[in-house]
Design a protein around this motif. Structure first.
Motif, PDB file in Angstrom:
ATOM      1  N   MET A   1       0.846  -1.183   0.000  1.00 28.05           N
ATOM      2  CA  MET A   1       0.000   0.000   0.000  1.00 28.05           C
ATOM      3  C   MET A   1       0.887   1.240   0.000  1.00 28.05           C
ATOM      4  O   MET A   1       1.964   1.239   0.581  1.00 28.05           O
ATOM      5  N   LYS A   2       0.409   2.278  -0.598  1.00 32.22           N
ATOM      6  CA  LYS A   2       1.113   3.558  -0.565  1.00 32.22           C
ATOM      7  C   LYS A   2       0.862   4.227   0.787  1.00 32.22           C
ATOM      8  O   LYS A   2      -0.130   3.941   1.460  1.00 32.22           O
ATOM      9  N   SER A   3       1.758   5.128   1.162  1.00 31.06           N
ATOM     10  CA  SER A   3       1.652   5.762   2.479  1.00 31.06           C
ATOM     11  C   SER A   3       0.308   6.471   2.663  1.00 31.06           C
ATOM     12  O   SER A   3      -0.288   6.402   3.745  1.00 31.06           O
ATOM     13  N   GLN A   4      -0.188   7.108   1.629  1.00 27.47           N
ATOM     14  CA  GLN A   4      -1.472   7.802   1.732  1.00 27.47           C
ATOM     15  C   GLN A   4      -2.619   6.809   1.978  1.00 27.47           C
ATOM     16  O   GLN A   4      -3.554   7.094   2.722  1.00 27.47           O
ATOM     17  N   GLU A   5      -2.532   5.646   1.349  1.00 24.26           N
ATOM     18  CA  GLU A   5      -3.559   4.620   1.552  1.00 24.26           C
ATOM     19  C   GLU A   5      -3.526   4.102   2.992  1.00 24.26           C
ATOM     20  O   GLU A   5      -4.576   3.868   3.592  1.00 24.26           O
TER      21      GLU A   5
ATOM     22  N   LYS B   1      -2.436   5.775   5.634  1.00 22.35           N
ATOM     23  CA  LYS B   1      -2.951   6.859   6.485  1.00 22.35           C
ATOM     24  C   LYS B   1      -4.471   6.935   6.405  1.00 22.35           C
ATOM     25  O   LYS B   1      -5.152   7.117   7.420  1.00 22.35           O
TER      26      LYS B   1
ATOM     27  N   CYS C   1       5.848   5.766   5.669  1.00 23.86           N
ATOM     28  CA  CYS C   1       6.394   6.318   4.419  1.00 23.86           C
ATOM     29  C   CYS C   1       7.500   5.465   3.813  1.00 23.86           C
ATOM     30  O   CYS C   1       7.923   5.709   2.690  1.00 23.86           O
ATOM     31  N   GLY C   2       7.981   4.470   4.572  1.00 23.48           N
ATOM     32  CA  GLY C   2       9.014   3.583   4.056  1.00 23.48           C
ATOM     33  C   GLY C   2      10.432   4.077   4.249  1.00 23.48           C
ATOM     34  O   GLY C   2      11.365   3.519   3.694  1.00 23.48           O
TER      35      GLY C   2
ATOM     36  N   PHE D   1       2.779  -3.617   3.522  1.00 27.35           N
ATOM     37  CA  PHE D   1       4.158  -3.244   3.199  1.00 27.35           C
ATOM     38  C   PHE D   1       4.776  -4.269   2.238  1.00 27.35           C
ATOM     39  O   PHE D   1       5.686  -5.010   2.601  1.00 27.35           O
TER      40      PHE D   1
ATOM     41  N   ASP E   1       6.768  -4.015  -0.232  1.00 26.15           N
ATOM     42  CA  ASP E   1       8.133  -3.762  -0.688  1.00 26.15           C
ATOM     43  C   ASP E   1       9.193  -4.047   0.371  1.00 26.15           C
ATOM     44  O   ASP E   1      10.383  -3.900   0.110  1.00 26.15           O
TER      45      ASP E   1
END
Length: 90
Positions: A1-5, A7, A36-37, A60, A62
């Motif tokens: 998931m992307k950080s915005q997703e 959050k 944010c990774g 996560f 990645d």
């Protein structure tokens, strides 16, 4: 998931990153860094995954170290050894 997703999923549960940081007794920057990774913390990543009710490898994807099983220590390791003995004896 992307950080915005991530959050947004936390917000949808009625929480904030700041609240999660307080609950885990870490600072907000640490939680934000994991989201944010920029940093890695299996404990924080597992808490986030549990909070948003998704497997850690989905949240996560990645981070290879999150996808690997956690190493067992002490009594949990011994329990695992005993289970393996039973499995291999049959």
């Amino acid at each position: 998931m992307k950080s915005q997703e991530i959050k947004q999923a936390i917000k949808a549960k009625g929480y904030t990153l700041s609240m999660l940081a307080d609950a885990l007794d870490v600072n907000l920057a640490t939680v934000s860094g994991v989201v944010c990774g920029h940093t890695q913390s299996r404990r924080i990543a597992e808490a986030i995954a549990k909070l948003i009710e998704k497997p850690i490898h989905v949240v996560f994807p990645d981070v290879d170290s999150y996808a690997q099983p956690k190493l067992l220590k002490g009594a949990l390791r011994q329990q695992g050894v005993n289970e393996l003995k039973q499995l291999l004896a049959s």
